[in-house]
Write a protein that holds these residues in place. Structure first.
Motif, mmCIF file in Angstrom:
data_model
loop_
_atom_site.group_PDB
_atom_site.id
_atom_site.type_symbol
_atom_site.label_atom_id
_atom_site.label_comp_id
_atom_site.label_asym_id
_atom_site.label_seq_id
_atom_site.Cartn_x
_atom_site.Cartn_y
_atom_site.Cartn_z
ATOM 1 N N GLN A 109 2.635 5.286 -3.468
ATOM 2 C CA GLN A 109 3.207 4.830 -2.051
ATOM 3 C C GLN A 109 3.875 6.157 -1.152
ATOM 4 O O GLN A 109 3.742 6.420 -0.154
ATOM 5 C CB GLN A 109 3.751 3.537 -1.548
ATOM 6 C CG GLN A 109 2.686 2.539 -2.004
ATOM 7 C CD GLN A 109 3.201 1.055 -2.682
ATOM 8 O OE1 GLN A 109 4.445 1.343 -3.145
ATOM 9 N NE2 GLN A 109 2.807 0.208 -2.162
ATOM 10 N N GLU A 113 2.684 7.872 2.057
ATOM 11 C CA GLU A 113 3.507 8.177 3.292
ATOM 12 C C GLU A 113 3.549 9.529 3.653
ATOM 13 O O GLU A 113 3.055 9.968 5.013
ATOM 14 C CB GLU A 113 4.869 7.836 3.065
ATOM 15 C CG GLU A 113 5.388 6.527 3.012
ATOM 16 C CD GLU A 113 6.846 6.243 2.519
ATOM 17 O OE1 GLU A 113 7.812 6.905 2.985
ATOM 18 O OE2 GLU A 113 7.166 5.242 1.898
ATOM 19 N N GLN A 139 -5.784 0.880 0.803
ATOM 20 C CA GLN A 139 -4.552 1.006 1.424
ATOM 21 C C GLN A 139 -4.497 2.514 1.819
ATOM 22 O O GLN A 139 -3.319 2.910 2.546
ATOM 23 C CB GLN A 139 -3.595 0.469 0.415
ATOM 24 C CG GLN A 139 -3.386 -0.903 0.488
ATOM 25 C CD GLN A 139 -2.411 -1.397 -0.622
ATOM 26 O OE1 GLN A 139 -1.299 -1.036 -0.490
ATOM 27 N NE2 GLN A 139 -2.705 -1.968 -1.777
#
Length: 197
Positions: A109, A113, A139
């Motif tokens: 993650q 970002e 995602q």
């Protein structure tokens, strides 16, 4: 990826390059970079024009550092893609194709970002085989395809589709100065490739 799947990826890249070199629009507009990610992410081929592209040996062992790969893609976009300024016309936004047969073993993650801060024309993720997590890839991008098996035939079909997709993108850029904005603008995927909804 080891054994048959990684050999299929190597062959698929070679077929893709050969196909793109026969496309007059792609030869003028397409540049290729390859980043591998296993225990670490490495850019094994920097952004290179099709005519100069030389295949290198791709190896994949160990874990799946997807987050590190997304960070590296971000850095490469910053360093290798020319931005448009008042003085110069920059490069078109890059197309990014991600292929994985596993689940991330790092903090993906944080990499995501960084990746989201970059402007890409289009990102497609491929979940190759049953051990890959297509929901996690969703995602990263809305454009996720899956292969039921990560065998040589399925992987070859994926790279044939990638070649056709790059060709369509190059033609749109060359003919009309437009970029691909959705998976619906790409050629229909082969039967081995499932669009994840």
């Amino acid at each position: 990826m080891t054994g048959e799947p990684i050999e299929a990826v190597k062959n698929g890249v070679q077929v893709m390059i050969s196909s793109l070199r026969q496309n007059p629009q792609a030869i003028e507009t397409a540049f290729i970079s390859i980043i591998t990610f296993d225990s670490e992410a490495k850019q094994v081929v920097p952004l290179t024009d099709l005519a100069s592209f030389q295949m290198v040996d791709i190896k994949a062992t160990g874990t799946t550092s997807l987050g590190e790969a997304l960070k590296l893609v971000s850095t490469c976009i910053d360093n290798e893609v020319t931005k448009t300024t008042a003085e110069q016309k920059g490069d078109w936004k890059p197309l990014v194709f991600i292929m994985t047969d596993g689940i991330p073993t790092d903090d993906w993650q944080i990499g995501l970002e960084e990746f989201r801060k970059r402007k890409t024309a289009f990102t497609v993720a491929c979940a190759a085989g049953s051990a890959a997590d297509s929901a996690l890839l969703k995602q990263i991008t809305e454009n996720v395809v899956s292969l039921d098996t990560a065998d040589s035939q399925s992987i070859a079909k994926f790279f044939t589709w990638v070649s056709a997709s790059i060709g369509v993108s190059s033609t749109k850029v060359e003919d009309g100065g437009q970029e691909v904005t959705g998976i619906g603008e790409l050629p229909p995927p082969p039967a081995e490739l499932n669009i994840v909804t």
